[in-house]
Design a protein around this motif. Structure first.
Motif, PDB file in Angstrom:
ATOM      1  N   THR A 103      27.586 -38.921  17.844  1.00  0.00           N
ATOM      2  CA  THR A 103      28.227 -38.116  18.876  1.00  0.00           C
ATOM      3  C   THR A 103      29.686 -38.547  18.991  1.00  0.00           C
ATOM      4  O   THR A 103      30.120 -39.489  18.317  1.00  0.00           O
ATOM      5  CB  THR A 103      27.496 -38.267  20.221  1.00  0.00           C
ATOM      6  N   ASN A 104      30.437 -37.864  19.855  1.00  0.00           N
ATOM      7  CA  ASN A 104      31.876 -38.098  19.939  1.00  0.00           C
ATOM      8  C   ASN A 104      32.174 -39.298  20.843  1.00  0.00           C
ATOM      9  O   ASN A 104      32.689 -39.164  21.958  1.00  0.00           O
ATOM     10  CB  ASN A 104      32.582 -36.850  20.459  1.00  0.00           C
ATOM     11  N   LEU A 105      31.855 -40.483  20.347  1.00  0.00           N
ATOM     12  CA  LEU A 105      32.004 -41.704  21.129  1.00  0.00           C
ATOM     13  C   LEU A 105      33.456 -41.958  21.520  1.00  0.00           C
ATOM     14  O   LEU A 105      33.735 -42.373  22.650  1.00  0.00           O
ATOM     15  CB  LEU A 105      31.458 -42.900  20.347  1.00  0.00           C
ATOM     16  N   SER A 106      34.388 -41.712  20.616  1.00  0.00           N
ATOM     17  CA  SER A 106      35.797 -41.999  20.918  1.00  0.00           C
ATOM     18  C   SER A 106      36.289 -41.166  22.096  1.00  0.00           C
ATOM     19  O   SER A 106      37.054 -41.647  22.940  1.00  0.00           O
ATOM     20  CB  SER A 106      36.666 -41.756  19.682  1.00  0.00           C
ATOM     21  N   GLN A 107      35.843 -39.920  22.182  1.00  0.00           N
ATOM     22  CA  GLN A 107      36.226 -39.080  23.325  1.00  0.00           C
ATOM     23  C   GLN A 107      35.616 -39.625  24.615  1.00  0.00           C
ATOM     24  O   GLN A 107      36.285 -39.678  25.653  1.00  0.00           O
ATOM     25  CB  GLN A 107      35.752 -37.647  23.101  1.00  0.00           C
ATOM     26  N   TYR A 108      34.363 -40.035  24.546  1.00  0.00           N
ATOM     27  CA  TYR A 108      33.722 -40.596  25.733  1.00  0.00           C
ATOM     28  C   TYR A 108      34.433 -41.870  26.199  1.00  0.00           C
ATOM     29  O   TYR A 108      34.596 -42.098  27.395  1.00  0.00           O
ATOM     30  CB  TYR A 108      32.259 -40.905  25.449  1.00  0.00           C
ATOM     31  N   ASP A 307      21.218 -25.317  22.501  1.00  0.00           N
ATOM     32  CA  ASP A 307      21.698 -26.163  21.416  1.00  0.00           C
ATOM     33  C   ASP A 307      23.102 -26.680  21.711  1.00  0.00           C
ATOM     34  O   ASP A 307      23.408 -27.848  21.459  1.00  0.00           O
ATOM     35  CB  ASP A 307      21.709 -25.382  20.096  1.00  0.00           C
ATOM     36  N   VAL A 308      23.950 -25.795  22.235  1.00  0.00           N
ATOM     37  CA  VAL A 308      25.340 -26.132  22.526  1.00  0.00           C
ATOM     38  C   VAL A 308      25.774 -25.416  23.795  1.00  0.00           C
ATOM     39  O   VAL A 308      25.121 -24.483  24.259  1.00  0.00           O
ATOM     40  CB  VAL A 308      26.297 -25.712  21.370  1.00  0.00           C
ATOM     41  N   LYS A 309      26.915 -25.854  24.345  1.00  0.00           N
ATOM     42  CA  LYS A 309      27.592 -25.126  25.416  1.00  0.00           C
ATOM     43  C   LYS A 309      28.731 -24.305  24.813  1.00  0.00           C
ATOM     44  O   LYS A 309      29.148 -24.541  23.676  1.00  0.00           O
ATOM     45  CB  LYS A 309      28.165 -26.099  26.453  1.00  0.00           C
ATOM     46  N   ASP A 310      29.265 -23.394  25.595  1.00  0.00           N
ATOM     47  CA  ASP A 310      30.379 -22.560  25.123  1.00  0.00           C
ATOM     48  C   ASP A 310      31.736 -23.129  25.532  1.00  0.00           C
ATOM     49  O   ASP A 310      32.742 -22.424  25.544  1.00  0.00           O
ATOM     50  CB  ASP A 310      30.243 -21.120  25.641  1.00  0.00           C
ATOM     51  N   THR A 311      31.781 -24.428  25.842  1.00  0.00           N
ATOM     52  CA  THR A 311      32.992 -25.078  26.320  1.00  0.00           C
ATOM     53  C   THR A 311      33.468 -26.137  25.335  1.00  0.00           C
ATOM     54  O   THR A 311      32.853 -26.363  24.293  1.00  0.00           O
ATOM     55  CB  THR A 311      32.732 -25.769  27.670  1.00  0.00           C
ATOM     56  N   THR A 312      34.547 -26.824  25.705  1.00  0.00           N
ATOM     57  CA  THR A 312      35.062 -27.909  24.870  1.00  0.00           C
ATOM     58  C   THR A 312      34.117 -29.110  24.837  1.00  0.00           C
ATOM     59  O   THR A 312      34.356 -30.057  24.088  1.00  0.00           O
ATOM     60  CB  THR A 312      36.445 -28.371  25.368  1.00  0.00           C
ATOM     61  N   ALA A 313      33.055 -29.084  25.635  1.00  0.00           N
ATOM     62  CA  ALA A 313      32.010 -30.098  25.485  1.00  0.00           C
ATOM     63  C   ALA A 313      31.403 -29.995  24.091  1.00  0.00           C
ATOM     64  O   ALA A 313      30.915 -30.982  23.542  1.00  0.00           O
ATOM     65  CB  ALA A 313      30.924 -29.912  26.541  1.00  0.00           C
ATOM     66  N   ASP A 314      31.455 -28.785  23.529  1.00  0.00           N
ATOM     67  CA  ASP A 314      31.046 -28.546  22.147  1.00  0.00           C
ATOM     68  C   ASP A 314      32.154 -27.746  21.452  1.00  0.00           C
ATOM     69  O   ASP A 314      33.141 -28.299  21.029  1.00  0.00           O
ATOM     70  CB  ASP A 314      29.698 -27.816  22.107  1.00  0.00           C
ATOM     71  N   GLN A 349      32.823 -33.377  13.591  1.00  0.00           N
ATOM     72  CA  GLN A 349      33.754 -33.458  14.715  1.00  0.00           C
ATOM     73  C   GLN A 349      35.177 -33.143  14.266  1.00  0.00           C
ATOM     74  O   GLN A 349      35.548 -33.358  13.114  1.00  0.00           O
ATOM     75  CB  GLN A 349      33.701 -34.852  15.328  1.00  0.00           C
ATOM     76  N   TYR A 350      35.957 -32.628  15.212  1.00  0.00           N
ATOM     77  CA  TYR A 350      37.380 -32.361  14.948  1.00  0.00           C
ATOM     78  C   TYR A 350      38.152 -32.522  16.240  1.00  0.00           C
ATOM     79  O   TYR A 350      37.592 -32.537  17.335  1.00  0.00           O
ATOM     80  CB  TYR A 350      37.590 -30.973  14.335  1.00  0.00           C
ATOM     81  N   SER A 362      39.582 -40.561   6.592  1.00  0.00           N
ATOM     82  CA  SER A 362      38.297 -41.245   6.805  1.00  0.00           C
ATOM     83  C   SER A 362      38.050 -41.571   8.281  1.00  0.00           C
ATOM     84  O   SER A 362      37.393 -42.552   8.607  1.00  0.00           O
ATOM     85  CB  SER A 362      38.228 -42.531   5.973  1.00  0.00           C
ATOM     86  N   SER A 363      38.574 -40.731   9.163  1.00  0.00           N
ATOM     87  CA  SER A 363      38.400 -40.953  10.598  1.00  0.00           C
ATOM     88  C   SER A 363      37.087 -40.387  11.112  1.00  0.00           C
ATOM     89  O   SER A 363      36.665 -40.703  12.223  1.00  0.00           O
ATOM     90  CB  SER A 363      39.552 -40.310  11.375  1.00  0.00           C
ATOM     91  N   GLY A 364      36.452 -39.513  10.318  1.00  0.00           N
ATOM     92  CA  GLY A 364      35.256 -38.837  10.793  1.00  0.00           C
ATOM     93  C   GLY A 364      35.555 -37.675  11.707  1.00  0.00           C
ATOM     94  O   GLY A 364      34.643 -37.056  12.256  1.00  0.00           O
ATOM     95  N   LYS A 365      36.858 -37.349  11.841  1.00  0.00           N
ATOM     96  CA  LYS A 365      37.282 -36.236  12.690  1.00  0.00           C
ATOM     97  C   LYS A 365      38.364 -35.440  11.967  1.00  0.00           C
ATOM     98  O   LYS A 365      39.414 -35.975  11.629  1.00  0.00           O
ATOM     99  CB  LYS A 365      37.827 -36.742  14.027  1.00  0.00           C
ATOM    100  N   MET A 366      38.087 -34.180  11.759  1.00  0.00           N
ATOM    101  CA  MET A 366      39.079 -33.304  11.132  1.00  0.00           C
ATOM    102  C   MET A 366      40.198 -33.019  12.122  1.00  0.00           C
ATOM    103  O   MET A 366      39.950 -32.713  13.285  1.00  0.00           O
ATOM    104  CB  MET A 366      38.416 -31.994  10.694  1.00  0.00           C
ATOM    105  N   SER A 367      41.440 -33.153  11.682  1.00  0.00           N
ATOM    106  CA  SER A 367      42.593 -32.813  12.501  1.00  0.00           C
ATOM    107  C   SER A 367      42.915 -31.335  12.311  1.00  0.00           C
ATOM    108  O   SER A 367      43.147 -30.885  11.194  1.00  0.00           O
ATOM    109  CB  SER A 367      43.799 -33.667  12.104  1.00  0.00           C
ATOM    110  N   GLN A 368      42.917 -30.584  13.411  1.00  0.00           N
ATOM    111  CA  GLN A 368      43.235 -29.157  13.313  1.00  0.00           C
ATOM    112  C   GLN A 368      44.667 -28.958  12.805  1.00  0.00           C
ATOM    113  O   GLN A 368      44.900 -28.191  11.860  1.00  0.00           O
ATOM    114  CB  GLN A 368      43.028 -28.493  14.677  1.00  0.00           C
TER     115      GLN A 368
END
Length: 405
Positions: A103-108, A307-314, A349-350, A362-368
């Motif tokens: 999950t998005n631990l860095s954001q948390y 499965d998901v929310k329609d917000t930036t939570a997902d 994740q991005y 290799s961050s595990g997160k795509m930069s938009q």
């Protein structure tokens, strides 16, 4: 006789003292994260929805309260209302390096002073078995964060046992092995219970992905209705989305089943700028598609029947916002999926990143913004961008791979 009576009085006083010591109210300061997990499951077992809501992090509380307040959800036994009883069977704390894979631990960690996660096996008895709850031990990833010195629940999602067990983070129990069989069936598009009984199917048919893959009508007529997949992953037919973004949405605080292709088409233009170069949009299409795909396998919000929310939570999903440039990008990567070096679909994740910068390899997160940077440079294809961000990261110990569907 006096000694016996005195002894019994002392024992009773001791029992009462111990009972009061462990009777933690949700209104008290709770500085032990494991205590909160126990309180959470106990509230589910008792149908104590006030306590259940009070234990949620502020960011989720309104949406969960909205679901609980909807009389139809209770009437139809949806989400958390489907549970008749709940009891913790086994639980273990997970380290940050493990949680970052799931999950998005860095954001948390940016949002909360402290974060702690647990793998929890909960023995449920339910009104009706479905993907979100089945009779027997279900495994959840429970993530908590500290708000004003109190531990609150940030996430209670379906745990990816197919990732955790091979990496040595499971329990090794028979219950876990049975749950893994259910997950493996789900990955192949079949929702089953412990006995292997088919509850529902979520397999995209040839017809369902005709446009996305660019298959012509003649091919459709010659082929039987079935699954387009050459690997172990079946493309979902639909995804269930909890509408939590806007009160102007007629489905606000409701979960809606949405065609998976429609979902991706109405997420990408809300996450990537539709005017960006095609290789950037194709990279975005892969990230958006595989994020949703992963959470069809592992629902992030089972309590909401979603499965998901329609917000930036997902991912931001807004009905009828499809744009031709982003749909073209989605179609151009149709039939291509991503898996990690262990062969598992993962949470792609991005994040926004920084304009004019490539983002962290290799961050595990795509930069938009990073995908636009590479597309403007003309030095990376969309697949190379995926490799740049996800290879040798917390999502994949080695190089990621593509699979066909």
């Amino acid at each position: 006789m006096k000694r016996t009576v005195t002894f019994l009085i002392v024992v009773c006083m001791l029992v009462l003292s111990l009972s009061s010591a462990f009777a933690v109210s949700v209104n008290d300061k709770v500085d032990n994260s494991q205590t909160v997990v126990n309180l959470l499951v106990d509230s589910i077992n008792k149908g104590d929805w006030k306590t259940y809501v009070d234990l949620q992090a502020n960011i989720n509380r309104e949406g969960i309260q909205g679901f609980i307040n909807d009389a139809d959800n209770a009437k139809n036994g949806l989400g958390i209302f489907n549970v008749k009883s709940a009891k913790i069977k086994e639980m273990k704390a997970l380290s940050d390096d493990v949680v970052a894979q799931l999950t998005n631990l860095s954001q948390y960690k940016q949002q909360y002073n402290e974060v702690q996660a647990y793998l929890v096996g909960i023995d449920y008895r339910v009104k009706k078995e479905n993907k979100y709850f089945f009779n027997g031990v279900n495994y959840n990833l429970v993530v908590l964060g500290k708000e004003a010195d109190n531990w609150k629940v940030i996430e209670m999602s379906d745990a990816p046992l197919e990732i955790l067990i091979p990496a040595g983070y499971g329990f090794g129990s028979e219950d876990e092995k049975e749950a893994l069989k259910i997950i493996k069936a789900r990955i192949n598009g079949d929702i089953v219970n412990k006995e292997g009984k088919l509850i529902e199917s979520n397999k995209a048919s040839y017809r369902g992905i005709q446009i996305e893959k660019g298959i012509n009508s003649a091919d459709i007529q010659e082929a039987p209705m079935g699954v387009l997949s050459t690997g172990d992953h079946v493309r979902p037919d639909y995804i269930r989305v909890y509408h939590d973004r806007s009160s102007s949405d007629p489905n606000y605080h409701k979960t809606i089943s949405t065609d998976f292709y429609y979902y991706v088409k109405n997420v990408l233009p809300n996450e990537w700028y539709s005017t960006w170069p095609s290789e950037s949009l194709k990279a975005g299409a892969m990230a958006v598609k595989m994020y949703g795909w992963y959470h069809v396998y592992h629902p992030k919000w089972p309590s909401l029947n979603a499965d998901v929310k329609d917000t930036t939570a997902d991912q931001v999903f807004i009905d009828n916002t499809e744009v031709s440039s982003t749909t073209t990008a989605i179609n151009n990567v149709g039939g291509v999926g991503l898996e990690n070096s262990s062969g598992a679909v993962f949470e792609t994740q991005y994040l926004a990143g920084t304009q004019g910068q490539p983002g962290t390899q290799s961050s595990g997160k795509m930069s938009q913004w990073g995908t636009k940077y590479w597309a403007d440079q003309g030095t990376k294809t969309y697949i190379q961008m995926c490799h740049y961000y996800y290879d040798n990261s917390d999502k994949s110990s080695g190089a990621i791979a593509t699979f066909s569907y």
